[in-house]
Design an enzyme around this catalytic site. Structure first.
Site, PDB file in Angstrom:
ATOM      1  N   ALA A  16       1.155  -1.058  -0.294  1.00 50.60           N
ATOM      2  CA  ALA A  16       0.259   0.571  -0.010  1.00 50.60           C
ATOM      3  C   ALA A  16       0.736   1.211  -0.115  1.00 50.60           C
ATOM      4  O   ALA A  16       1.043   1.608  -0.628  1.00 50.60           O
ATOM      5  CB  ALA A  16      -0.901  -0.101   0.814  1.00 50.60           C
ATOM      6  N   ASP A  47       0.965  -8.339  18.375  1.00 50.32           N
ATOM      7  CA  ASP A  47       1.305  -8.946  20.217  1.00 50.32           C
ATOM      8  C   ASP A  47      -0.033  -8.111  20.101  1.00 50.32           C
ATOM      9  O   ASP A  47      -0.907  -8.216  21.660  1.00 50.32           O
ATOM     10  CB  ASP A  47       2.580  -8.903  20.933  1.00 50.32           C
ATOM     11  CG  ASP A  47       3.503 -10.071  20.996  1.00 50.32           C
ATOM     12  OD1 ASP A  47       3.135 -10.987  20.931  1.00 50.32           O
ATOM     13  OD2 ASP A  47       4.625  -9.191  20.275  1.00 50.32           O
ATOM     14  N   ARG A  51      -8.138 -34.780  29.663  1.00 54.89           N
ATOM     15  CA  ARG A  51      -6.921 -34.119  29.715  1.00 54.89           C
ATOM     16  C   ARG A  51      -7.134 -32.652  30.279  1.00 54.89           C
ATOM     17  O   ARG A  51      -7.922 -31.973  30.187  1.00 54.89           O
ATOM     18  CB  ARG A  51      -6.240 -34.150  28.344  1.00 54.89           C
ATOM     19  CG  ARG A  51      -4.995 -34.476  28.579  1.00 54.89           C
ATOM     20  CD  ARG A  51      -4.047 -34.763  26.801  1.00 54.89           C
ATOM     21  NE  ARG A  51      -3.865 -35.911  26.118  1.00 54.89           N
ATOM     22  CZ  ARG A  51      -3.362 -36.759  25.581  1.00 54.89           C
ATOM     23  NH1 ARG A  51      -3.826 -35.934  24.700  1.00 54.89           N
ATOM     24  NH2 ARG A  51      -3.049 -37.621  25.737  1.00 54.89           N
ATOM     25  N   GLY A  77     -13.386 -20.797  24.031  1.00 52.48           N
ATOM     26  CA  GLY A  77     -14.240 -20.981  25.386  1.00 52.48           C
ATOM     27  C   GLY A  77     -13.725 -21.887  26.847  1.00 52.48           C
ATOM     28  O   GLY A  77     -13.292 -23.355  26.730  1.00 52.48           O
TER      29      GLY A  77
END
Ligand code: ADP
Length: 319
Positions: A23, A128, A163, A186
């Site tokens: 861009a 991040d 697990r 979730g």
């Protein structure tokens, strides 16, 4: 007036950096400005590692992860003499202005160059989401998608084996990847710099979930908080779950950028060129309430981090 503009990517790479390079290049060329790609961040700048760019130089890169320019870290760039040398090299090569795509460290380098008369604009490129002055960084959405895909897969196998998967995600002292993926997947527990780490509390909660009859659990933890392998061992030893740790690592940095990141990077790249053309330097570009904005780098770096309290509250209400 700008005649020649340089562009570099610095610090950790992120998906969408190429869309920003494209861009910036195309918008600048459209304004009659020459464009030069600078290899490997400030390191390439110091070594005058320049590549002249035309429209075709940035063809077919939109969907590619990483950065075609390469990225590097050059700690010496904090030294004033090294920044002076960079300015000299830019002047020798008649490069009037720079677009720097990276994190807050890269922004500081851009500010140092602007203070010496080379106008620079910073674009937030990091998975991040740890840069203030923008709601979202280029690469965050793609990394989030990668984390969600991985955690979904871990959940499938976790439920087959009673697990508890402990998944370490990136974040560089920012819990956004963890809390967003916690909501999207979730997860049962999310641990971030914002929540703090209370090991006994985590184990107690897992014992409670086991007693309720849950056959699997997912714990998502931001990097640099605890030894996830050690935590998984304690889960196996002190709860009914078999604990397994997974460090997603650099997989989170790769992959084809999501459409959202491509569009965000393109919008930000356009803004960078418009700012430089209008004579602005020392600013960084951000997105706030879906508006592309810019503000002085110093101001952005000293802003408090946006509160995610509402997201953490939502996470708590959903578990
Ligand atoms: P990020 O840009 O992702 O935060 P770093 O903090 O590693 O990554 O910074 C990238 C590069 O920016 C550094 O290697 C260095 O060249 C330059 N840089 C970092 N901090 C400064 C500073 N205070 N002044 C000038 N340049 C800096």
């Amino acid at each position: 007036m700008i005649r020649k503009l340089g562009i570099l990517t610095s610090g950790g790479d992120s998906p969408g950096m190429n869309a920003a390079i494209r861009a910036v290049t195309r918008c600048a060329l459209g304004n009659g400005i020459e464009v030069v790609g600078i290899k490997d961040g400030y390191k390439g700048l110091i070594n005058a590692d320049f590549v002249p760019f035309n429209k075709g130089s940035v063809s077919e890169i939109l969907s590619r992860g990483g950065t075609i320019l390469g990225s590097a870290r050059l700690p010496e760039f904090k030294e004033p003499a090294v920044v002076d040398k960079a300015c000299e090299i830019l002047r020798e090569n008649e490069i009037d202005a720079l677009v720097v795509i990276g994190g807050d460290g890269s922004y500081r380098g851009a500010k140092a160059l602007t203070d010496r008369g080379i106008n620079c604009i910073g674009l937030p490129g990091t998975i991040d989401n740890d840069i203030t002055g923008t709601d979202e960084t280029i690469g965050f959405d793609t990394a989030l998608q990668t984390v969600v895909e991985a955690v979904d897969k871990l959940r499938d196998t976790s439920s087959s084996h009673h697990r508890c998967s402990v998944v370490e995600v990136m974040g560089n002292h920012c819990g956004d990847l963890a809390v967003y993926s916690g909501i999207a997947c979730g997860a049962e527990i999310v641990v971030t710099p914002e929540t703090g780490y209370d090991e006994e509390d985590i184990l107690e909660r897992l014992r409670y979930l086991d007693n309720l009859g849950k056959n699997h659990a997912i714990v998502i933890i931001s990097e640099k908080i605890c030894d996830v392998e050690g935590l998984a061992r304690k889960i196996s030893a002190t709860t009914g779950f078999s604990g397994r740790s997974t460090v997603l690592g650099h997989i989170q940095r790769g992959g084809s950028p999501s459409p959202k990141d491509r569009v965000l990077a393109s919008r930000m790249g356009e803004k960078a060129v418009d700012l430089l053309v209008s004579g602005v330097g020392g600013h960084c570009v951000g997105i706030m309430n879906n508006e592309i904005i810019s503000l002085p780098i110093n101001e952005a770096l000293s802003m408090p981090k946006t509160s995610r309290k509402a997201l953490y509250r939502l996470f708590d209400r959903l578990v």
